[in-house]
Structure formats: C-alpha cells, structure tokens
Design a protein around this motif. Sequence first.
Motif, PDB file in Angstrom:
ATOM      1  N   TYR A  66       0.854  -1.147  -0.077  1.00  0.00           N
ATOM      2  CA  TYR A  66       0.121  -0.015  -0.200  1.00  0.00           C
ATOM      3  C   TYR A  66       0.856   1.264  -0.199  1.00  0.00           C
ATOM      4  CZ  TYR A  66      -4.341  -2.403   0.913  1.00  0.00           C
ATOM      5  OH  TYR A  66      -5.614  -3.099   0.614  1.00  0.00           O
ATOM      6  N   PRO A 100      -4.025   0.526  -4.717  1.00  0.00           N
ATOM      7  CA  PRO A 100      -4.888   1.697  -5.230  1.00  0.00           C
ATOM      8  C   PRO A 100      -4.562   2.825  -4.340  1.00  0.00           C
ATOM      9  CG  PRO A 100      -6.452  -0.250  -5.348  1.00  0.00           C
ATOM     10  CD  PRO A 100      -5.053  -0.540  -4.873  1.00  0.00           C
ATOM     11  N   PHE A 101      -3.769   4.014  -5.178  1.00  0.00           N
ATOM     12  CA  PHE A 101      -3.511   5.076  -4.469  1.00  0.00           C
ATOM     13  C   PHE A 101      -4.315   6.159  -4.864  1.00  0.00           C
ATOM     14  CE2 PHE A 101      -0.650   3.892  -8.233  1.00  0.00           C
ATOM     15  CZ  PHE A 101      -1.109   5.217  -9.012  1.00  0.00           C
ATOM     16  N   TYR A 104     -10.721   7.068  -2.184  1.00  0.00           N
ATOM     17  CA  TYR A 104     -11.752   5.772  -2.090  1.00  0.00           C
ATOM     18  C   TYR A 104     -12.651   6.043  -1.004  1.00  0.00           C
ATOM     19  CZ  TYR A 104      -8.794   4.005   1.714  1.00  0.00           C
ATOM     20  OH  TYR A 104      -8.265   3.927   2.812  1.00  0.00           O
ATOM     21  N   ASP A 108     -10.432  -0.475   1.584  1.00  0.00           N
ATOM     22  CA  ASP A 108      -8.852  -0.020   1.532  1.00  0.00           C
ATOM     23  C   ASP A 108      -8.329   0.253   0.147  1.00  0.00           C
ATOM     24  OD1 ASP A 108      -8.541  -0.480   4.180  1.00  0.00           O
ATOM     25  OD2 ASP A 108      -7.586  -2.273   4.151  1.00  0.00           O
ATOM     26  N   GLY A 109      -9.077   1.016  -0.573  1.00  0.00           N
ATOM     27  CA  GLY A 109      -8.752   1.610  -1.903  1.00  0.00           C
ATOM     28  C   GLY A 109      -9.447   0.942  -3.103  1.00  0.00           C
ATOM     29  N   ILE A 112     -13.094   3.043  -5.687  1.00  0.00           N
ATOM     30  CA  ILE A 112     -12.603   4.404  -6.208  1.00  0.00           C
ATOM     31  C   ILE A 112     -13.369   5.527  -6.547  1.00  0.00           C
ATOM     32  CG2 ILE A 112     -10.894   5.316  -7.879  1.00  0.00           C
ATOM     33  CD1 ILE A 112      -9.665   2.647  -8.148  1.00  0.00           C
ATOM     34  N   ASN A 119      -4.545  10.014  -4.234  1.00  0.00           N
ATOM     35  CA  ASN A 119      -5.225  10.291  -2.816  1.00  0.00           C
ATOM     36  C   ASN A 119      -4.305  11.189  -2.136  1.00  0.00           C
ATOM     37  OD1 ASN A 119      -6.098  10.346   0.114  1.00  0.00           O
ATOM     38  ND2 ASN A 119      -6.492   7.974   0.100  1.00  0.00           N
ATOM     39  N   SER A 139       0.421  -0.557 -11.196  1.00  0.00           N
ATOM     40  CA  SER A 139      -0.936   0.024 -10.712  1.00  0.00           C
ATOM     41  C   SER A 139      -2.143  -0.799 -10.947  1.00  0.00           C
ATOM     42  CB  SER A 139      -0.972   1.579 -11.456  1.00  0.00           C
ATOM     43  OG  SER A 139      -2.403   2.012 -10.904  1.00  0.00           O
TER      44      SER A 139
END
Length: 584
Positions: A66, A100-101, A104, A108-109, A112, A119, A139
């Motif tokens: 993460y 996932p950055f 969201y 936990d991401g 989206i 983020n 990604s």
Amino acid sequence: MATPYEQLLGKLTQQLDVIYKDINLQQTIEKLAQQLALLMNLHDDCSAVTPFTNQWSEEDVILITYGDSIVKDDEVPLKTLRRFINANMNETVNSVHILPFFPYSSDDGFSIIDYSTVNQSLGDWEDVKAIAKERHLMSDLVINHCSSRSFWFENFIKGEGEGHDFFFTAPADTDTSDVVRPRTSPLFREVNTPSGEQSVWCTFSHDQVDFDFRNPEVLKAFVIIIRQYLDMGVKIFRFDAIAFLWKIAGTSCINLPETHEVVRLLRTLIEHAKHDAIIITETNIPNPQNLTYFGNANEAHAIYNFSLPPLLINTLLTGNCLYLKRWLMSMPPAQDGTTYFNFIASHDGVGLRPVEGLLSDEETNALVKTIEGFGGKISCRTTEDGTQKPYEMNISLFDAMQGTTEGKDEFNMVRFVCAHAIMFALEGIPGIYIHSMLGTQNDYKKIEDTGSNRSINRHRWKDDLLVDALQDDTKHHANVLATLNKLLAIRIKQPAFHPNATQFTLHLGLQFFGFWRQSQDRKQSIFCISNVTDKPLSLPLSELNLIVNNSWYELISGEEITDLTQEIELAPYQSVWIANTRGK
C-alpha cells in the motif's frame, strides 16, 4: 501493404465486433475503433508490435505494498515508501506494485471515487512519478466497479451528466441463481432515480457499483484512464476483478467471452502505446479457468498464480508435497509473451477457490483449522446450494508458518524462508508483499477498527517503530529482511531463473519438493530442492544425475560441490539451489 496504424484499426474493429455483436450501437464499429485509438494517442506514425516477446527477465522482482504501509510524521507516505525501498531493497527489488493510490470510500482503496487523482493523504502524481523513474511501477486498474460516492454514480442517481448510463442495472426479479460471486451480500442495490427505482448490480459490496460495459462510453472512459496512467509512468497494469466484467442475465456472469475479448482489446491498445507495458489479470478462480486468461498470448501478459499460496502453505504445514507437486506437473509452460506472476502473500488473504479440484475437502478443512489455530480468520462465500464455504484464509504469512498441522513449533523462521526460496525459484515473476519482507505479524487491532478480516495482514508501520524493530536483535524483522534480500540478490543473477526458462518437476519423494530450471540458452542448470518437513533429511546427489564433468555450486551457501556421490543433509525446511555456474 497496410501500415501498422491500419493494421491496428483493423484489429480493434475485429475485437469490437466480438464484444458488441449483440448490441445496437449509436455509431459504427469502425468509428469506435478510431475513437479508441485517438483516446490512446495512437496515430498514423504508430509502430507495429512484435508478438511473443518477453518484456521481463530474471532481474524482475515486484514489491507489493500500500502507499501508506509505512508512515512518518510530517512526510507524505509515498515519499516515505520510496525512501524506505531505496534504503532497504535498492539492489533486489526493481518493481513496485502500489495498491490503489486514488481517493476511495471503502475496501482499502478498491472502491475508487476518482480514478484521475492521487489520494491527497498519500501524496500526489509527482510522488508517483518519482517512484516510476526508479522502478517499474505497477498500478491497479479497478475496472469492474467504482465507489457509490463517485461523480459518475452521483450523476447516475441524478439521471444526467457523464456516468448517468455507466452502471449495470437489471429488473429486480432477474434470475441470478447461476451468478458466481465471492461475497454473501445482496447482489442488487436499490436506487431511486428520476426514471424510477433502479436495481444496480454490486458484485462485491453496495459501495462498489458495477459498470455496464455494454455501453461503449464506459470503455472509452477507461481508455482515457489507461492513457493517463501510462503518461504518469505506469508500466504494469493489474486488472482487478476482471473476471466479473461482463454480465448476461441467466449466466454465471464470470469469465464470459466478452470479458476475454475486452482484455484482448485493451492489450492491443496498451502495447501499441507502450511496447513494454504489461497486463496482469487478477482472477481468483479455479486454476483451469485462470489459465484461460493467457488466451493465445494475446490476452494477459501474466496471470496471478493463485493456486500457489494455498498449495505451498499446505505443503509446509503437512510436510507432504504431493498436491503441490501434482499441480506443478500439470501447469503448462508459459509460451513466450506470457508468464506467471508468483506470490504467496498479498494484501488479500489466501484464496481457496483456486485449489478446488486440487485439494480434497478434507485436506482443505484441515488447512483451514490449522490456520485458525495460528490466529487466522476465515472468510466464507455462499455456494449454489446456499451453504457457507471457506473462501479465503486471512493471516500474515509469517504467522501462517508458526508450525504444522500438529501445532506450533520452533521452525517459524526457517519454514517462512523455505516458502520464499521455493517461490523465488519457480517459473514466473516473483511478487513479494512488503509485510513478508518485514516479517509483519497478525494485526488484530486493525481488524477491530475496520471489521474486516483482511485487515489482519494490512498493518501500517510507523516509521520510527519499524526502524527500532529492524535494529532490535531480539526480534526477527531484521533477520527476515536480510535473509530474503540475500535470496533475491542470488536469484536476479541467474539466467536459469528467467521467468520463461525451462522447468521440470523432480521426483524425490514427498518430503523433498524439487524442480529443475534451465536457462534459455541451455548454459545454466539449477536444481531447486527443499526439505518440506520438520526433520533433517539426507539427499543423495546421485538422484539428481548431475553431469560429472561440470563444476557444481550450492548458490545459497556459496559452497562448491566436489563429490557428486555424496549425500547432503538438509536441515528442516532447508532449501538448496544447486547450479553448474554461479550466474552473472
């Protein structure tokens, strides 16, 4: 003769014909193909793609993490992550999968809100690009669903604007008895819209609303997203939950032909835009179905080897490699242009669907019971007959290696290292979870905070506490990091560990798990053998048929083997890599 661009348009047209064969579109297929090429920034000057090309080597190792697995006061987590990797894995890890950055709302991401921005709590696109300049960046493309708080879904509720027609709906009385899902929540979410109440399809949760790819505007939106990710430095795309993409009432709504064709189409676009870009499909399904995502080297470049984690854990907890060996013998060699993505721990739990047909119910139940005894949590799914069946084991890998089916013992560390020595040597690209590199243990506090079993293996380290842990000789963390780094440093120098190098299973009984790798130029051979039991065992080298006029070396210890008639003793869970050269 057609130009590469004309060939591209022709291929896109054929693929779109398959995807939309039963759908009346508002435009021609040819026009849609041109639009997709334009959105991917592909023009008359695009070059041809060479098929069956391996865009990877033995030097590729992917760290899974993460963006905020490590946090430091007064520093955005992506900067902290980059600094930590550079300081601790710079010579061994050349690729990083940042989960996932994006903004969201849940999971936990993986729910989206906005695909186009980073983020803010993690950093910004400049932080992402800084990592991408130093390592291959992987990604997620969360393509099956998005957050119910997204701009698109808000427009769906309003009945106007972009996204108002992006989501899959069906009559509330639709027959969904054959639908395959990994969740027990109700499939439909009822939503009031200007045109009346709509039943929105939600494969995973009511906060994760499924897209309707029957609408080509959804496809266009994702092509725009992919182009942006490429521009920001993404080289490897993880197609999250791709198996559920296409829905047809009255079917299982998983692995449908249209789904496979969408993967082929996106591969066509991505590899024309960046020849060395890679697609990895995340399909946590029974092994035979998973293998279909290779297509004929025209779908995924790589597939998650989902059967490996439960089979390898089962092997080390039972001291018997029968099921792992059977599976390895049955796995087809990946043809050039494709490879396996090997992992034994990740942000998710250890899936059990991939061992359906590989492990008996009794063997699976014994494994589940053992993992529960080591503090793990078990997540279930509802089967077709309405019963609950274990779907996923949630536990940190270090804690999963605490003992055997007989109970806990003193071999936690060596058993854990053995699992990685096997995984690092197998055909394919290795992916290693950051919490495996650090020997992180079960996080029960996070389960309490989130209510999710998966949180047990999603610990968030505070930077100062991690530094202290790595400097504390009474703890295992520094030993884990150093040992795994040592194995990786050896691995990346061996041509026989190329992801597409030859692999054959060795027959050494059920207490030794072994396989032979040979480099593509046939100059290097490595015999990879592990004692998968809690007892020392003697291995007669004569059983390996080592060529007598070669020099042989045990790569992990660095020792030369001079007597090929001897027996070597392997300690409990010891692995050896016996090679005829020391590598590069």
